[in-house]
Design a protein around this motif. Structure first.
Motif, PDB file in Angstrom:
ATOM      1  N   ALA A 124      22.409  48.387 -18.869  1.00 30.41           N
ATOM      2  CA  ALA A 124      22.801  49.761 -19.190  1.00 30.41           C
ATOM      3  C   ALA A 124      24.236  50.014 -18.735  1.00 30.41           C
ATOM      4  O   ALA A 124      24.685  49.503 -17.715  1.00 30.41           O
ATOM      5  N   ILE A 125      24.934  50.797 -19.519  1.00 34.19           N
ATOM      6  CA  ILE A 125      26.303  51.178 -19.173  1.00 34.19           C
ATOM      7  C   ILE A 125      26.274  52.649 -18.776  1.00 34.19           C
ATOM      8  O   ILE A 125      25.807  53.490 -19.536  1.00 34.19           O
ATOM      9  N   TYR A 126      26.758  52.952 -17.601  1.00 29.30           N
ATOM     10  CA  TYR A 126      26.764  54.322 -17.123  1.00 29.30           C
ATOM     11  C   TYR A 126      28.142  54.930 -17.333  1.00 29.30           C
ATOM     12  O   TYR A 126      29.147  54.370 -16.904  1.00 29.30           O
ATOM     13  N   LEU A 127      28.179  56.055 -18.001  1.00 27.48           N
ATOM     14  CA  LEU A 127      29.428  56.755 -18.246  1.00 27.48           C
ATOM     15  C   LEU A 127      29.609  57.854 -17.208  1.00 27.48           C
ATOM     16  O   LEU A 127      28.636  58.447 -16.743  1.00 27.48           O
ATOM     17  N   PRO A 128      30.856  58.168 -16.863  1.00 24.00           N
ATOM     18  CA  PRO A 128      31.078  59.225 -15.865  1.00 24.00           C
ATOM     19  C   PRO A 128      30.664  60.593 -16.421  1.00 24.00           C
ATOM     20  O   PRO A 128      30.713  60.833 -17.615  1.00 24.00           O
ATOM     21  N   ASP A 129      30.251  61.456 -15.519  1.00 27.51           N
ATOM     22  CA  ASP A 129      29.828  62.803 -15.886  1.00 27.51           C
ATOM     23  C   ASP A 129      31.071  63.682 -16.052  1.00 27.51           C
ATOM     24  O   ASP A 129      31.842  63.861 -15.114  1.00 27.51           O
ATOM     25  N   ASP A 130      31.265  64.230 -17.259  1.00 31.85           N
ATOM     26  CA  ASP A 130      32.449  65.036 -17.531  1.00 31.85           C
ATOM     27  C   ASP A 130      32.120  66.521 -17.678  1.00 31.85           C
ATOM     28  O   ASP A 130      32.832  67.252 -18.357  1.00 31.85           O
ATOM     29  N   GLU A 131      31.050  66.996 -17.068  1.00 28.54           N
ATOM     30  CA  GLU A 131      30.686  68.402 -17.196  1.00 28.54           C
ATOM     31  C   GLU A 131      31.722  69.322 -16.559  1.00 28.54           C
ATOM     32  O   GLU A 131      31.820  70.492 -16.921  1.00 28.54           O
TER      33      GLU A 131
END
Length: 80
Positions: free
Chosen positions: A5-12
């Protein structure tokens, strides 16, 4: 492994905050009218739906007319 799995940064944090609670708290028909003022009328949407249904019916009838012989042959083969 390529299937990890590739985890993307949270951009909220970059999403601007909108306070919609004021519209929901009013609960009046005025707030609903303000929200719906920019949309198309129900009559227009209903008319478009009827036109789309008529176009689909016409397309099905045309396809049935074009392929009637093939459909009849298929049904004859299926019956025995």
């Amino acid at each position: 492994m390529d299937s990890d799995a590739i985890y993307l940064p949270d951009d909220e944090a970059r999403v601007p905050h909108e306070d919609l609670s004021a519209l929901l708290a009013e609960g009046t028909s005025a707030s609903v009218a303000e929200l719906c003022a920019n949309g198309p009328s129900a009559t227009l949407l209903f008319g478009c739906m009827l036109l789309a249904a008529a176009a689909l019916i016409a397309a099905i009838r045309l396809a049935w007319h074009i392929y009637a012989a093939d459909i009849a042959e298929f049904c004859r083969q299926a019956d025995g």
